[in-house]
Motif scaffolding. Structure first.
Motif, short mmCIF file in Angstrom:
data_model
loop_
_atom_site.label_atom_id
_atom_site.label_comp_id
_atom_site.label_asym_id
_atom_site.label_seq_id
_atom_site.Cartn_x
_atom_site.Cartn_y
_atom_site.Cartn_z
N GLN A 155 0.84 -1.21 0.00
CA GLN A 155 0.00 0.00 0.00
C GLN A 155 0.87 1.25 0.00
N LEU A 156 1.89 1.27 0.82
CA LEU A 156 2.77 2.43 0.90
C LEU A 156 3.57 2.60 -0.39
N GLU A 157 4.01 1.50 -0.97
CA GLU A 157 4.77 1.58 -2.23
C GLU A 157 3.92 2.13 -3.37
N ARG A 158 2.59 1.95 -3.28
CA ARG A 158 1.68 2.52 -4.27
C ARG A 158 1.35 3.98 -3.98
N ALA A 159 1.92 4.51 -2.91
CA ALA A 159 1.61 5.87 -2.45
C ALA A 159 0.13 6.02 -2.12
N GLU A 160 -0.43 4.95 -1.63
CA GLU A 160 -1.82 4.95 -1.18
C GLU A 160 -1.81 5.24 0.32
N TRP A 161 -1.77 6.52 0.64
CA TRP A 161 -1.49 6.91 2.01
C TRP A 161 -2.66 6.69 2.96
N ASP A 162 -3.87 7.01 2.49
CA ASP A 162 -5.05 6.84 3.32
C ASP A 162 -5.75 5.52 3.01
N PHE A 163 -6.74 5.21 3.83
CA PHE A 163 -7.59 4.05 3.56
C PHE A 163 -8.79 4.54 2.76
N PRO A 164 -9.02 4.01 1.56
CA PRO A 164 -10.09 4.50 0.69
C PRO A 164 -11.45 4.50 1.37
N SER A 165 -12.17 5.61 1.19
CA SER A 165 -13.56 5.76 1.68
C SER A 165 -13.67 5.76 3.20
N LEU A 166 -12.56 5.96 3.88
CA LEU A 166 -12.60 6.00 5.35
C LEU A 166 -12.10 7.34 5.85
N LYS A 167 -12.64 7.77 6.98
CA LYS A 167 -12.21 9.01 7.62
C LYS A 167 -11.68 8.69 9.00
N ALA A 168 -10.48 9.19 9.30
CA ALA A 168 -9.85 8.91 10.59
C ALA A 168 -10.56 9.64 11.72
N LEU A 169 -10.62 9.00 12.88
CA LEU A 169 -11.20 9.60 14.08
C LEU A 169 -10.12 9.85 15.11
N PRO A 170 -10.26 10.89 15.92
CA PRO A 170 -9.26 11.12 16.97
C PRO A 170 -9.29 10.00 18.01
N PHE A 171 -8.14 9.73 18.60
CA PHE A 171 -8.04 8.69 19.62
C PHE A 171 -8.77 9.12 20.90
N ASN A 172 -9.30 8.13 21.60
CA ASN A 172 -9.91 8.35 22.90
C ASN A 172 -9.78 7.06 23.69
N SER A 173 -9.14 7.12 24.84
CA SER A 173 -8.86 5.89 25.60
C SER A 173 -10.12 5.16 26.04
N HIS A 174 -11.26 5.87 26.07
CA HIS A 174 -12.50 5.24 26.49
C HIS A 174 -13.18 4.49 25.35
N THR A 175 -12.85 4.84 24.11
CA THR A 175 -13.58 4.27 22.98
C THR A 175 -12.70 3.64 21.91
N THR A 176 -11.43 4.01 21.83
CA THR A 176 -10.55 3.52 20.77
C THR A 176 -9.79 2.28 21.25
N THR A 177 -9.90 1.20 20.52
CA THR A 177 -9.19 -0.03 20.86
C THR A 177 -7.74 0.06 20.42
N PRO A 178 -6.78 -0.14 21.31
CA PRO A 178 -5.37 -0.09 20.92
C PRO A 178 -5.02 -1.19 19.93
N ASP A 179 -4.18 -0.85 18.95
CA ASP A 179 -3.72 -1.82 17.95
C ASP A 179 -2.40 -1.31 17.38
N PRO A 180 -1.28 -1.48 18.10
CA PRO A 180 -0.01 -0.85 17.72
C PRO A 180 0.48 -1.30 16.35
N THR A 181 1.17 -0.38 15.65
CA THR A 181 1.77 -0.69 14.35
C THR A 181 3.29 -0.65 14.41
N SER A 182 3.86 -0.51 15.61
CA SER A 182 5.32 -0.51 15.77
C SER A 182 5.68 -1.31 17.00
N VAL A 183 6.91 -1.77 17.06
CA VAL A 183 7.40 -2.48 18.24
C VAL A 183 7.33 -1.55 19.45
#
Length: 354
Positions: A155-183
């Motif tokens: 995806q990154l090599e295609r320069a497809e930076w965002d997820f198509p048809s999706l809008k990012a939401l701000p994080f909130n510890s009460h509602t956002t489920t953690p899912d790390p992308t780095s060690v």
């Protein structure tokens, strides 16, 4: 009543900013830090550390160092700042990050029990990270909440930076489920789980703060893994055009160091002991291109340029809601990004030391 506070990583960027607040509140404050050369090139006690704070050099991963620092006192409060912090670096040095962040935390807990089993701290405050969320929650065209997960190499090599048809939401510890992308993010989430389970089992209050991108005077100018604000400022000061990754619309919440120190202090003194972490940011979402523009204008440097590069493990959008944190801690950020960047640049111009 006489009370003591132990701060791991207490000679670092955040620890130094926090030190005068703690020294004014506690009868004794001890900073425990290994003076890592990536942050402390001179390996000396930093001048910014409040003179009322005792300093002990030691490594959080070393049991003998823990026994040495705890031999003559039982801390009422522990603030656990010590960590390896580089998102990209953690992918190349996973063992180092896991050793310091995970094993260092368990060594701390073992040492507290080993040295003072009848006098455990009243509370332990952990500075966690927005990196635990990974890409976080996004909303689709129908309003449904989805978790797209980590952007793939393809995806990154295609320069497809965002997820198509999706809008990012701000994080909130009460509602956002953690899912790390780095060690790094994974080790910070592990810290939260380890600390919470230990504290709740032994009657200690756990307090966790998920910090956004911290910047400001006192930040290391030689450590390329501490953040892009000081890196961009150094480039623009030299008259260079700032290179911006992806398409420049990477979103971050840049939170000023004084606001972070005040949030940690408020959590140390006032937190109600909720097991939900506090999100600590400015509440202001800023693109990396906007940040580059602010800094370039300050130095009258050439306009930034988009280079289309990317880093594995970086997330696309990272901002947070801070309403719960403001309400519970009676805290609010005072310095927004443009003012904060100007303060940082002036500090650099006035001869800041690396």
């Amino acid at each position: 009543m006489s009370k003591t506070c132990l701060v791991t990583g207490g000679a670092g960027f955040i620890g130094c900013a926090l030190s005068p607040l703690l020294a004014g509140q506690f009868s004794r404050v001890v900073a425990f830090d290994n003076l890592h050369p990536q942050v402390h090139p001179s390996a000396e006690r930093p001048a910014a550390l409040d003179s009322r704070v005792e300093f002990v050099k030691g490594d959080v991963t070393c049991p003998e160092d823990w026994d040495r620092v705890l031999k003559d006192f039982a801390p009422d409060v522990v603030i656990h700042l010590a960590a390896e912090t580089g998102t990209g670096q953690s992918l190349m040095e996973a063992s180092r990050h896991a050793h310091v962040n995970v094993t260092g935390t368990t060594q701390m807990l073992d040492a507290l029990v080993r040295n003072n089993p009848e006098a455990l701290p009243e509370r332990i405050v952990l500075t966690s990270s927005r990196a635990v969320y990974g890409e976080g929650a996004w909303k689709d065209a129908n309003g449904a909440i989805v978790y797209p997960g980590q952007r793939s190499r393809e995806q990154l090599e295609r320069a497809e930076w965002d997820f198509p048809s999706l809008k990012a939401l701000p994080f909130n510890s009460h509602t956002t489920t953690p899912d790390p992308t780095s060690v790094y993010g994974a080790t910070k989430l592990a810290q939260e789980h380890i600390l919470s389970s230990w504290c709740l089992a032994l009657g200690v209050t756990p307090v966790m703060l998920r910090l956004q991108n911290v910047y400001g005077p006192g930040q290391s100018l030689i450590n390329s893994y501490t953040g892009i604000v000081s890196l961009f400022a150094r480039m623009a000061k030299e008259g260079k055009s700032i290179p911006v990754y992806e398409d420049g619309v990477i979103i971050r919440d840049f939170v000023f160091i004084d606001d972070v120190a005040n949030a940690i202090f408020a959590a140390t003194i006032h937190s109600d002991g909720t097991t939900k972490p506090y999100d600590v940011g400015s509440g202001e979402a800023t693109s990396v291109a906007q940040l580059a523009d602010i800094i370039s204008r300050y130095y009258k440097a050439p306009e930034h340029h988009i280079n289309g590069k990317y880093r594995h493990g970086d997330v696309r959008h990272a901002s947070c809601t801070i309403e719960e944190t403001k309400e519970v801690l009676n805290w609010s950020p005072k310095i927004m990004v443009e003012e904060g960047v100007h303060i940082l640049c002036k500090w650099i111009d006035d001869g800041a030391q690396a």
